[in-house]
Design a protein around this motif. Structure first.
Motif, PDB file in Angstrom:
ATOM      1  N   MET A 135       0.866  -1.175   0.000  1.00 61.37           N
ATOM      2  CA  MET A 135       0.000   0.000   0.000  1.00 61.37           C
ATOM      3  C   MET A 135       0.908   1.232   0.000  1.00 61.37           C
ATOM      4  O   MET A 135       1.594   1.507   0.987  1.00 61.37           O
ATOM      5  N   TYR A 136       0.934   1.941  -1.117  1.00 61.05           N
ATOM      6  CA  TYR A 136       1.831   3.087  -1.252  1.00 61.05           C
ATOM      7  C   TYR A 136       1.145   4.164  -2.080  1.00 61.05           C
ATOM      8  O   TYR A 136       0.497   3.864  -3.088  1.00 61.05           O
ATOM      9  N   VAL A 137       1.315   5.402  -1.640  1.00 59.41           N
ATOM     10  CA  VAL A 137       0.840   6.565  -2.390  1.00 59.41           C
ATOM     11  C   VAL A 137       2.000   7.534  -2.512  1.00 59.41           C
ATOM     12  O   VAL A 137       2.677   7.839  -1.513  1.00 59.41           O
ATOM     13  N   ALA A 138       2.246   8.028  -3.724  1.00 54.75           N
ATOM     14  CA  ALA A 138       3.309   9.012  -3.942  1.00 54.75           C
ATOM     15  C   ALA A 138       3.083  10.214  -3.024  1.00 54.75           C
ATOM     16  O   ALA A 138       1.932  10.643  -2.854  1.00 54.75           O
ATOM     17  N   PRO A 139       4.145  10.744  -2.433  1.00 55.65           N
ATOM     18  CA  PRO A 139       3.994  11.849  -1.470  1.00 55.65           C
ATOM     19  C   PRO A 139       3.151  13.014  -1.978  1.00 55.65           C
ATOM     20  O   PRO A 139       2.363  13.579  -1.226  1.00 55.65           O
ATOM     21  N   SER A 140       3.280  13.357  -3.240  1.00 55.62           N
ATOM     22  CA  SER A 140       2.533  14.498  -3.786  1.00 55.62           C
ATOM     23  C   SER A 140       1.032  14.232  -3.926  1.00 55.62           C
ATOM     24  O   SER A 140       0.268  15.155  -4.201  1.00 55.62           O
TER      25      SER A 140
ATOM     26  N   LEU B 257      -8.035   0.641  -1.692  1.00 53.28           N
ATOM     27  CA  LEU B 257      -8.675  -0.290  -0.751  1.00 53.28           C
ATOM     28  C   LEU B 257     -10.049  -0.723  -1.255  1.00 53.28           C
ATOM     29  O   LEU B 257     -10.418  -1.896  -1.142  1.00 53.28           O
ATOM     30  N   ALA B 258     -10.810   0.200  -1.810  1.00 48.80           N
ATOM     31  CA  ALA B 258     -12.135  -0.137  -2.347  1.00 48.80           C
ATOM     32  C   ALA B 258     -12.011  -1.141  -3.487  1.00 48.80           C
ATOM     33  O   ALA B 258     -12.782  -2.109  -3.559  1.00 48.80           O
ATOM     34  N   GLY B 259     -11.053  -0.929  -4.370  1.00 52.52           N
ATOM     35  CA  GLY B 259     -10.848  -1.864  -5.480  1.00 52.52           C
ATOM     36  C   GLY B 259     -10.423  -3.243  -5.003  1.00 52.52           C
ATOM     37  O   GLY B 259     -10.917  -4.264  -5.502  1.00 52.52           O
ATOM     38  N   LEU B 260      -9.526  -3.286  -4.029  1.00 56.28           N
ATOM     39  CA  LEU B 260      -9.062  -4.566  -3.496  1.00 56.28           C
ATOM     40  C   LEU B 260     -10.180  -5.276  -2.727  1.00 56.28           C
ATOM     41  O   LEU B 260     -10.304  -6.502  -2.789  1.00 56.28           O
ATOM     42  N   THR B 261     -10.991  -4.507  -2.033  1.00 54.03           N
ATOM     43  CA  THR B 261     -12.116  -5.083  -1.311  1.00 54.03           C
ATOM     44  C   THR B 261     -13.118  -5.697  -2.284  1.00 54.03           C
ATOM     45  O   THR B 261     -13.585  -6.828  -2.078  1.00 54.03           O
ATOM     46  N   SER B 262     -13.425  -4.993  -3.358  1.00 48.99           N
ATOM     47  CA  SER B 262     -14.365  -5.516  -4.368  1.00 48.99           C
ATOM     48  C   SER B 262     -13.844  -6.805  -4.982  1.00 48.99           C
ATOM     49  O   SER B 262     -14.588  -7.780  -5.127  1.00 48.99           O
ATOM     50  N   TRP B 263     -12.561  -6.818  -5.343  1.00 48.12           N
ATOM     51  CA  TRP B 263     -11.972  -8.021  -5.937  1.00 48.12           C
ATOM     52  C   TRP B 263     -12.033  -9.171  -4.944  1.00 48.12           C
ATOM     53  O   TRP B 263     -12.395 -10.297  -5.301  1.00 48.12           O
ATOM     54  N   SER B 264     -11.695  -8.898  -3.691  1.00 49.68           N
ATOM     55  CA  SER B 264     -11.690  -9.947  -2.660  1.00 49.68           C
ATOM     56  C   SER B 264     -13.084 -10.531  -2.466  1.00 49.68           C
ATOM     57  O   SER B 264     -13.254 -11.750  -2.387  1.00 49.68           O
ATOM     58  N   LYS B 265     -14.082  -9.664  -2.397  1.00 51.73           N
ATOM     59  CA  LYS B 265     -15.462 -10.140  -2.270  1.00 51.73           C
ATOM     60  C   LYS B 265     -15.845 -11.026  -3.455  1.00 51.73           C
ATOM     61  O   LYS B 265     -16.502 -12.050  -3.280  1.00 51.73           O
ATOM     62  N   ALA B 266     -15.430 -10.638  -4.648  1.00 52.54           N
ATOM     63  CA  ALA B 266     -15.745 -11.418  -5.848  1.00 52.54           C
ATOM     64  C   ALA B 266     -15.085 -12.799  -5.816  1.00 52.54           C
ATOM     65  O   ALA B 266     -15.559 -13.725  -6.482  1.00 52.54           O
ATOM     66  N   GLN B 267     -14.021 -12.958  -5.020  1.00 55.10           N
ATOM     67  CA  GLN B 267     -13.347 -14.243  -4.868  1.00 55.10           C
ATOM     68  C   GLN B 267     -13.951 -15.059  -3.724  1.00 55.10           C
ATOM     69  O   GLN B 267     -13.447 -16.122  -3.374  1.00 55.10           O
ATOM     70  N   GLY B 268     -15.012 -14.544  -3.097  1.00 49.79           N
ATOM     71  CA  GLY B 268     -15.655 -15.236  -1.989  1.00 49.79           C
ATOM     72  C   GLY B 268     -14.969 -15.012  -0.652  1.00 49.79           C
ATOM     73  O   GLY B 268     -15.219 -15.738   0.315  1.00 49.79           O
TER      74      GLY B 268
ATOM     75  N   ALA C 156     -10.707   3.222   7.681  1.00 52.16           N
ATOM     76  CA  ALA C 156     -11.228   2.343   6.631  1.00 52.16           C
ATOM     77  C   ALA C 156     -11.921   1.109   7.207  1.00 52.16           C
ATOM     78  O   ALA C 156     -12.344   0.236   6.448  1.00 52.16           O
ATOM     79  N   GLY C 157     -12.020   1.024   8.539  1.00 53.96           N
ATOM     80  CA  GLY C 157     -12.756  -0.070   9.157  1.00 53.96           C
ATOM     81  C   GLY C 157     -11.921  -1.194   9.735  1.00 53.96           C
ATOM     82  O   GLY C 157     -12.466  -2.157  10.275  1.00 53.96           O
ATOM     83  N   PHE C 158     -10.610  -1.112   9.644  1.00 55.63           N
ATOM     84  CA  PHE C 158      -9.736  -2.139  10.213  1.00 55.63           C
ATOM     85  C   PHE C 158      -9.606  -1.924  11.719  1.00 55.63           C
ATOM     86  O   PHE C 158      -9.685  -0.795  12.200  1.00 55.63           O
ATOM     87  N   THR C 159      -9.406  -3.020  12.439  1.00 55.73           N
ATOM     88  CA  THR C 159      -9.161  -2.944  13.880  1.00 55.73           C
ATOM     89  C   THR C 159      -7.857  -3.660  14.204  1.00 55.73           C
ATOM     90  O   THR C 159      -7.445  -4.588  13.497  1.00 55.73           O
TER      91      THR C 159
END
Length: 153
Positions: free
Chosen positions: A91-96, A107-118, A140-143
């Motif tokens: 998980m990386y975002v360019a400083p700018s 995270l939203a994209g990865l969550t959607s893909w993960s859900k689609a994989q069951g 983002a909902g993590f604990t």
């Protein structure tokens, strides 16, 4: 506000992803005194892009790749109430581009893909002293689940 597009990473993104990897290493260096001084590589980026059990995404602003992240399907321990989970990493975002919702979009994209994989469970690792990252993941909902501890002998 700039438009951020999330897409699957391609082998043509390899050079920028190698730069991002070093950005991750340098961001984590203050939290981990055990990292080597030079030659640190965390990821097999080619595998992250090409393996079928991994979704490697990049965030693009205009023609510039500005962020990254992956979800890798893992088998869970037999004592857990789920069989598989998605481990999130790189998980990386360019400083700018930080503070502009790039990580949230990845995270939203990865969550959607993960859900689609069951998948029903997402996991990631973050240094507890990295307050900015911890707060972002909590938002983002993590604990917090546990702390890994170490002692040099």
């Amino acid at each position: 506000m700039e438009q951020i597009i999330i897409r699957k990473a391609a082998l043509s993104d390899l050079d920028i992803l190698l730069q991002f990897e070093q950005g991750v290493v340098e961001a984590e260096r203050p939290f981990n005194p055990t990292l080597n001084i030079t030659g640190v590589n965390y990821y097999n980026i080619y595998e992250l892009i090409t393996a079928p059990h991994i979704e490697m995404l990049v965030a693009v602003s205009g023609d510039e790749v500005v962020g990254s992240g992956y979800a890798r399907i893992e088998n869970a321990k037999p004592y857990l109430k789920f069989d598989r989970y998605a481990y999130l990493g790189f998980m990386y975002v360019a400083p700018s581009h930080r503070g502009k919702g790039v990580n949230k979009a990845i995270l939203a994209g990865l969550t959607s893909w993960s859900k689609a994989q069951g998948i029903t469970e997402l996991r990631l690792e973050v240094y507890l002293e990295n307050d900015i990252a911890v707060k972002a993941y909590e938002k983002a909902g993590f604990t917090k689940l546990y702390a890994q501890m170490r002692r040099e002998i």
